[in-house]
Design a protein around this motif. Structure first.
Motif, short mmCIF file in Angstrom:
data_model
loop_
_atom_site.label_atom_id
_atom_site.label_comp_id
_atom_site.label_asym_id
_atom_site.label_seq_id
_atom_site.Cartn_x
_atom_site.Cartn_y
_atom_site.Cartn_z
N LEU A 1 0.82 -1.20 0.00
CA LEU A 1 0.00 0.00 0.00
C LEU A 1 0.86 1.26 0.00
CD1 LEU A 1 -2.89 -0.96 2.43
CD2 LEU A 1 -3.03 -0.57 -0.03
N ALA A 2 1.96 1.24 0.73
CA ALA A 2 2.87 2.39 0.74
C ALA A 2 3.47 2.61 -0.64
CB ALA A 2 3.96 2.19 1.78
N LEU A 3 3.81 1.53 -1.34
CA LEU A 3 4.35 1.64 -2.69
C LEU A 3 3.32 2.25 -3.64
CD1 LEU A 3 6.59 1.01 -4.77
CD2 LEU A 3 5.46 -1.20 -5.09
N VAL A 4 2.08 1.79 -3.55
CA VAL A 4 1.02 2.31 -4.42
C VAL A 4 0.77 3.79 -4.14
CG1 VAL A 4 -1.46 2.18 -4.92
CG2 VAL A 4 -0.10 0.09 -4.78
N VAL A 5 0.67 4.16 -2.87
CA VAL A 5 0.42 5.56 -2.51
C VAL A 5 1.59 6.44 -2.96
CG1 VAL A 5 0.20 7.13 -0.55
CG2 VAL A 5 -1.14 5.04 -0.62
N SER A 6 2.80 5.99 -2.76
CA SER A 6 3.97 6.77 -3.16
C SER A 6 4.03 6.93 -4.68
CB SER A 6 5.25 6.11 -2.67
OG SER A 6 5.26 6.08 -1.27
N THR A 7 3.76 5.87 -5.41
CA THR A 7 3.79 5.94 -6.86
C THR A 7 2.73 6.89 -7.40
OG1 THR A 7 4.61 3.67 -6.94
CG2 THR A 7 3.68 4.56 -8.96
N VAL A 8 1.53 6.79 -6.88
CA VAL A 8 0.46 7.68 -7.33
C VAL A 8 0.79 9.12 -7.00
CG1 VAL A 8 -1.96 8.32 -6.91
CG2 VAL A 8 -1.34 5.92 -7.29
N SER A 9 1.35 9.37 -5.81
CA SER A 9 1.66 10.75 -5.44
C SER A 9 2.80 11.31 -6.30
CB SER A 9 2.01 10.85 -3.96
OG SER A 9 3.17 10.12 -3.67
#
Length: 70
Positions: free
Chosen positions: A17-25
């Protein structure tokens, strides 16, 4: 607290989830945010190299060196 799963799986879900949030941001900010690209081009390559060569745990290098010297 309310999850009925082992700690390793919960930690893996948290990391994903941290990877997804960081990538989207990063994508959203780079497309729509005010980014000065010249400083990014200068700072990003050395930062990427240092981050990729750093140990996962800050004290692991010191512990390895101490264990090797004893």
């Amino acid at each position: 607290m309310f999850l009925h799963d082992d700690l390793h799986r919960v930690n893996a879900v948290r990391a994903a989830l941290a990877l997804v949030v960081s990538t989207v941001s990063v994508v959203a900010f780079s497309l729509f945010g005010p980014v000065e690209w010249h400083p990014v081009a200068v700072v990003a390559p050395p930062a990427w190299r240092v981050a990729s060569s750093a140990p996962a745990w800050p004290g692991s290098c010191r512990l390895t060196c101490c264990a090797a010297s004893s």
